[in-house]
Design a protein around this motif. Structure first.
Motif, PDB file in Angstrom:
ATOM      1  N   GLU A 255       0.833  -1.196   0.000  1.00 54.62           N
ATOM      2  CA  GLU A 255       0.000   0.000   0.000  1.00 54.62           C
ATOM      3  C   GLU A 255       0.872   1.252   0.000  1.00 54.62           C
ATOM      4  O   GLU A 255       1.943   1.272   0.603  1.00 54.62           O
ATOM      5  N   PRO A 256       0.431   2.320  -0.665  1.00 58.41           N
ATOM      6  CA  PRO A 256       1.227   3.555  -0.714  1.00 58.41           C
ATOM      7  C   PRO A 256       1.388   4.173   0.670  1.00 58.41           C
ATOM      8  O   PRO A 256       0.496   4.072   1.526  1.00 58.41           O
ATOM      9  N   LEU A 257       2.509   4.831   0.889  1.00 54.82           N
ATOM     10  CA  LEU A 257       2.767   5.507   2.154  1.00 54.82           C
ATOM     11  C   LEU A 257       1.702   6.568   2.420  1.00 54.82           C
ATOM     12  O   LEU A 257       1.284   6.763   3.570  1.00 54.82           O
ATOM     13  N   GLU A 258       1.251   7.260   1.370  1.00 56.32           N
ATOM     14  CA  GLU A 258       0.256   8.318   1.544  1.00 56.32           C
ATOM     15  C   GLU A 258      -1.020   7.788   2.177  1.00 56.32           C
ATOM     16  O   GLU A 258      -1.649   8.460   3.005  1.00 56.32           O
ATOM     17  N   LEU A 259      -1.407   6.572   1.803  1.00 54.82           N
ATOM     18  CA  LEU A 259      -2.617   5.969   2.366  1.00 54.82           C
ATOM     19  C   LEU A 259      -2.441   5.722   3.860  1.00 54.82           C
ATOM     20  O   LEU A 259      -3.331   6.027   4.669  1.00 54.82           O
ATOM     21  N   LEU A 260      -1.298   5.186   4.251  1.00 60.43           N
ATOM     22  CA  LEU A 260      -1.027   4.930   5.665  1.00 60.43           C
ATOM     23  C   LEU A 260      -1.006   6.226   6.463  1.00 60.43           C
ATOM     24  O   LEU A 260      -1.594   6.307   7.554  1.00 60.43           O
ATOM     25  N   LEU A 261      -0.346   7.257   5.935  1.00 58.15           N
ATOM     26  CA  LEU A 261      -0.239   8.521   6.657  1.00 58.15           C
ATOM     27  C   LEU A 261      -1.611   9.162   6.857  1.00 58.15           C
ATOM     28  O   LEU A 261      -1.900   9.707   7.934  1.00 58.15           O
ATOM     29  N   LYS A 262      -2.450   9.103   5.839  1.00 54.14           N
ATOM     30  CA  LYS A 262      -3.785   9.689   5.958  1.00 54.14           C
ATOM     31  C   LYS A 262      -4.632   8.916   6.967  1.00 54.14           C
ATOM     32  O   LYS A 262      -5.415   9.499   7.721  1.00 54.14           O
ATOM     33  N   THR A 263      -4.470   7.595   6.993  1.00 49.43           N
ATOM     34  CA  THR A 263      -5.218   6.785   7.955  1.00 49.43           C
ATOM     35  C   THR A 263      -4.754   7.063   9.381  1.00 49.43           C
ATOM     36  O   THR A 263      -5.574   7.208  10.299  1.00 49.43           O
ATOM     37  N   LEU A 264      -3.443   7.156   9.592  1.00 44.87           N
ATOM     38  CA  LEU A 264      -2.925   7.465  10.928  1.00 44.87           C
ATOM     39  C   LEU A 264      -3.340   8.869  11.362  1.00 44.87           C
ATOM     40  O   LEU A 264      -3.615   9.104  12.551  1.00 44.87           O
ATOM     41  N   GLN A 265      -3.393   9.799  10.417  1.00 44.58           N
ATOM     42  CA  GLN A 265      -3.852  11.144  10.737  1.00 44.58           C
ATOM     43  C   GLN A 265      -5.303  11.111  11.202  1.00 44.58           C
ATOM     44  O   GLN A 265      -5.693  11.813  12.148  1.00 44.58           O
ATOM     45  N   ASN A 266      -6.106  10.280  10.558  1.00 40.86           N
ATOM     46  CA  ASN A 266      -7.499  10.124  10.961  1.00 40.86           C
ATOM     47  C   ASN A 266      -7.604   9.556  12.379  1.00 40.86           C
ATOM     48  O   ASN A 266      -8.390  10.038  13.200  1.00 40.86           O
ATOM     49  N   VAL A 267      -6.791   8.539  12.694  1.00 40.38           N
ATOM     50  CA  VAL A 267      -6.820   7.935  14.029  1.00 40.38           C
ATOM     51  C   VAL A 267      -6.362   8.946  15.082  1.00 40.38           C
ATOM     52  O   VAL A 267      -6.889   8.984  16.201  1.00 40.38           O
ATOM     53  N   SER A 268      -5.393   9.774  14.739  1.00 37.90           N
ATOM     54  CA  SER A 268      -4.852  10.740  15.701  1.00 37.90           C
ATOM     55  C   SER A 268      -5.865  11.793  16.112  1.00 37.90           C
ATOM     56  O   SER A 268      -5.647  12.511  17.095  1.00 37.90           O
TER      57      SER A 268
END
Length: 529
Positions: A118-131
């Motif tokens: 999976e692209p890094l951008e997808l992970l970062l956006k998901t972690l931003q949502n969790v934060s």
């Protein structure tokens, strides 16, 4: 275990900790002809026998079977509508402060997600949502990567750089490649990740109590409601013996669903409705995003590393090894999960077929696993679950489509009585009515439940066309599932792998998430103005 610990961040990369099942599987001899002659053949035989009903039972009985499926549609639609109402009430109560979780929290959360190609951008956006959760700085956030994850080091550095200060603890595990007794996929990665975190917590906390920790497992293409953890906490605290439950949030697949083709959209809407109306109420299985106590993970020996359907296999494994009658409890909070997609309609169709086939292969394997472990479960509980599972995955999902085809052949090729043909239209009309309400309920959910998360603009004419074609999509889905059940018979257990989605598909998910975020931001700005 090799650990790099910097304050609140931790990188775990080592051999699999405390994993006797892997060694056991390397010594196990295959006595099933390469994985072909397994208990899932019961499903195959059942599907053939029921699909051929119109050719060897009276037409009146065939009409009764078709009416049975129509009644299931009515039941699932009613239960889904009831669930949708409860979601709306829950969100309203929390938003106005009528219900609030206790502070400080008596329980702790571990949120665990997974990354391979999976692209890094997808992970970062998901972690931003969790934060953005209220208690983000109290949770243990875990990202499980694979040893062969592309650009692994740069992804690890990016995650630590942006999110170390936003969570209570930020842990990244790196699952070693080629571990004996495992197959590549989410099951083995999950098994390694949660075992590693458990070992870390047990070592680092002097008064460690696994009963106080609850693990929320979710795919990387997930968007949580801003009050998700608060609502989940209140649900968990209501139960006395919390190890007897697994919590399942209601999943919506509305990531740019209005921009996707009819087969992807209708399948996403059907999965949402059937989760609310069938999977959760009848305790059939959990899916994609779920929560259980860390103690239940321990009693259930975590996750089986040689299967591919990680969510369903965990539920069955925990039932059998913990010897608990696990109940699936809904979390009345909308959660967004990414649907299958592609950069164009053909690629979208290919991905849709591939994913449907993978789900059916996984369902067949899970049933085999359940049968060989069923003697450990109370008989009534095991029998009831097996009936519900077969009725849903074999009968409702697959046989219904096959029966529609065989009934049509019998009526229009072998019979010529127009009165009989009219009677058989009744269950078909009922199904179409339910499919209409499926689309209607999703539009209500987008307007009232997902308004802060997604934006959908669909003209009425497009909804009408999708509704007309919805039955054809359901039939195509059933045929794909039927093919998957037979593929595992002809090809053996070798087809039971968890192939990652193609890069173009994943990039398209990121693009749609960006577009959705921009649209939501613009709408919120307009409302404030």
């Amino acid at each position: 275990m090799s650990e790099l610990n910097h304050g609140k961040r931790l990188l775990i990369s080592s051999e699999l900790p405390e994993n006797p099942i892997a060694t056991k599987m390397t010594l196990k001899e295959d006595k099933t002809c390469g994985g072909r002659f397994r208990w899932n053949l019961i499903i195959n035989a059942l599907m053939i026998a029921m699909a051929a009903f119109p050719f060897y039972i009276p037409l009146e009985a065939t009409l009764g079977v078709n009416c049975f499926y129509a009644s299931l549609w009515l039941l699932f639609t009613f239960l889904a509508a009831n669930t949708l109402t409860k979601i709306h009430r829950t969100i309203k109560k929390v938003s106005i402060g009528q219900e609030q979780p206790p502070t400080p929290s008596p329980i702790k959360f571990i949120l665990i997600t997974f990354l391979y190609k999976e692209p890094l951008e997808l992970l970062l956006k998901t972690l931003q949502n969790v934060s953005q959760q209220r208690i983000a700085k109290e949770i243990v956030m875990v990202v499980c990567m694979e040893e062969k994850t592309p650009d692994k080091e740069s992804k690890i550095n990016a995650v630590f750089e942006q999110f170390t200060s936003l969570f209570g603890q930020l842990i990244i595990t790196v699952h070693p490649y080629g571990t004996p007794g495992e197959i590549p996929g989410k099951c083995s990665n999950n098994n390694y990740g949660i075992r590693s975190v458990y070992a870390h917590l047990r070592q680092s906390e002097p008064n460690f109590d696994p009963n106080k920790y609850f693990v929320t497992n979710f795919d990387v293409d997930t968007i949580f409601h801003k009050n998700f953890l608060d609502i989940q906490m209140m649900n968990i605290l209501k139960e006395k013996d919390r190890n007897n439950f697994v919590w399942q949030p209601v999943l919506f697949y509305n990531w740019g669903l209005d921009k996707l083709s009819v087969f992807t959209r209708i399948t996403g809407l059907a999965r949402n409705m059937l989760m609310m109306g069938a999977l959760i109420p009848f305790n059939i299985n959990i899916m994609s995003v779920y929560t259980a106590s860390l103690q239940l993970y321990i009693e259930g020996d975590f996750c089986h590393p040689t299967y591919q359907m990680e969510d369903i296999i965990c539920y069955i494994r925990w039932k059998t090894l913990s010897k608990r009658c696990l109940k699936i409890e809904p979390i009345y909070c909308p959660t967004i999960s990414g649907p299958t997609s592609g950069s164009n309609m053909w690629q979208e169709f290919v991905e849709w077929v591939r994913q449907n086939k993978r789900w059916s292969v996984g369902s067949a394997e899970v049933f085999h696993y359940f049968i060989i472990k069923a003697p450990r479960i109370q008989f009534c509980s095991a029998f009831l679950w097996a009936c519900n599972y077969l009725n849903y995955y074999a009968s409702f999902i697959c046989v219904q489509s096959l029966l529609l085809i065989t009934t049509t052949i019998r009526l229009f090729v072998m019979e010529s009585d127009p009165v009989l043909q009219q009677y058989f239209c009744i269950p078909l009309i009922v199904v179409y009515i339910c499919l209409f309400f499926m689309i209607f309920m999703n539009k209500l959910a987008v307007k009232y439940l997902l308004k802060d998360i997604v934006i959908e603009i669909i003209p009425i004419w497009k909804d009408f066309i999708h509704w007309i074609l919805s039955l054809i999509v359901q039939v195509g889905y059933g045929l794909t599932v039927f093919y998957g059940f037979w593929e595992i018979f002809f090809c053996g257990k070798g087809v039971c792998t968890h192939e990652p989605s193609k890069k173009k598909v994943l990039d398209n998910i990121v693009k749609r998430k960006d577009e959705t975020a921009i649209e939501v931001h613009q709408l919120q700005s307009e409302r404030q103005a």
